[in-house]
Design an enzyme around this catalytic site. Structure first.
Site, PDB file in Angstrom:
ATOM      1  CG  HIS A  37     -20.462  -0.772  27.340  1.00 50.29           C
ATOM      2  ND1 HIS A  37     -20.658  -0.318  26.063  1.00 50.29           N
ATOM      3  CD2 HIS A  37     -19.952   0.271  28.034  1.00 50.29           C
ATOM      4  CE1 HIS A  37     -20.293   0.948  25.995  1.00 50.29           C
ATOM      5  NE2 HIS A  37     -19.848   1.328  27.168  1.00 50.29           N
ATOM      6  N   GLY A 147     -13.108  -0.476  32.089  1.00 54.41           N
ATOM      7  CA  GLY A 147     -12.404  -1.081  30.950  1.00 54.41           C
ATOM      8  C   GLY A 147     -11.005  -0.493  30.800  1.00 54.41           C
ATOM      9  NE  ARG A 187     -16.539  10.274  21.698  1.00 50.87           N
ATOM     10  CZ  ARG A 187     -16.363  10.380  23.024  1.00 50.87           C
ATOM     11  NH1 ARG A 187     -15.630   9.488  23.669  1.00 50.87           N
ATOM     12  NH2 ARG A 187     -16.919  11.373  23.685  1.00 50.87           N
TER      13      ARG A 187
END
Ligand code: PAF
Length: 283
Positions: A37, A147, A187
């Site tokens: 990010h 992304g 995750r």
């Protein structure tokens, strides 16, 4: 750094930035920020004048039994990181703001949404395109930064932006990886150190596929078989799919003649991981 919770507030901030001649670069996220990010925020700062990030864990893109409730959250840390990256505004709408009672409209890109991850995550991409359309309406950016790890999402959103004539230019940035090659993902938090180390085989398999393509292997079946054999050595990894697809149409390729995306999804205990690489035959 401004914190904005209402779509109307977001729109008026953007309008005022636009009036000042600023170009707005927008990074949509579900929070729990990692280096991937942050690389998007850095790209946003480079190409725009005003960086806007959103944090919204979108319930509509999670299916029943998926990890919506336990999706990792770290709002304070996210805001600290966003500020450090020079973000000008963070849009944090609540569910009621994005999905007020009575709203019904869904945005769908059929076909592209039904392959790869769309085969098992029914309705997932409708959730993604619907929320991104709502976010684009609120933020009205010049650039939408995504992304490449979520390559299917990027292709679908590019299509939606084009079809619905959103003014934003979509910018897709490279996947950021840990040292052993594992693609960064919120995750990954679900993985133990041992599982993380096992999960590195996913990138090794993708790299193997890429190498085979570069060295002239044309048969997708042969490439996938080699990759599956490598991943199959790890009992902890439950491979959902390996596919070789056209970079824009996402159609399955049988004989490789040009650029191709090699994509995979796998479960490593509680985590469903996805990754992909662009493969190019040597010319
Ligand atoms: O990639 C994500 O984090 C999400 O799918 C997105 C684009 C923020 C939409 O909820």
């Amino acid at each position: 750094m401004k914190i904005i919770r209402k779509a109307a507030g977001m729109r008026s901030f953007s309008e005022s930035e636009r009036r000042k001649g600023k170009r707005i670069a927008f990074v949509p996220t579900m929070g729990y920020l990692h280096e991937g990010h942050l690389s998007l925020l850095r790209r946003a700062r480079k190409i725009g004048d005003t960086t806007v990030m959103s944090i919204f864990i979108n319930p509509l893109q999670f299916g029943p039994g998926e990890d919506f409730k336990r999706y990792p959250r770290a709002m304070k840390r996210d805001l600290m990181l966003a500020k450090r990256e020079g973000c000008h505004a963070v849009f944090i709408p609540g569910s009621g703001e994005m999905y007020p009672a009575g709203e019904k409209t869904r945005v769908e890109v059929p076909g592209l949404s039904d392959v790869l991850c769309g085969k098992t995550r029914k309705g997932h991409f409708v959730g993604v395109t619907t929320v991104v359309a709502k976010l684009l309406n609120a933020v009205n950016p010049h650039f939408l930064i995504l992304g490449r790890k979520d390559v299917q999402q990027a292709v679908i959103i590019e299509r939606m932006v084009k079809d619905l004539r959103f003014a934003a230019k979509v910018v897709v940035c490279p996947t950021v990886r840990e040292k052993g090659g594992l693609a960064l993902s919120s995750r990954n938090k679900y993985l133990s150190e041992r599982e993380k180390s096992d999960a590195r085989v996913l990138f090794r398999a993708l790299s193997l596929g890429k190498r085979l393509v570069r060295d002239g292997e044309k048969s997708a079946r042969v490439i996938k078989a080699n990759m599956k054999r490598l991943i199959g050595r790890y009992q902890s990894i439950d491979l959902e799919y390996v596919s070789i697809v056209h970079p824009k149409s996402l159609e399955e390729i049988r004989t490789i003649k040009g650029d191709a995306i090699i994509a995979l999804a796998a479960r490593v205990r509680k985590a469903r991981l996805i990754d992909n690489v662009l493969a190019r035959p040597k010319r």
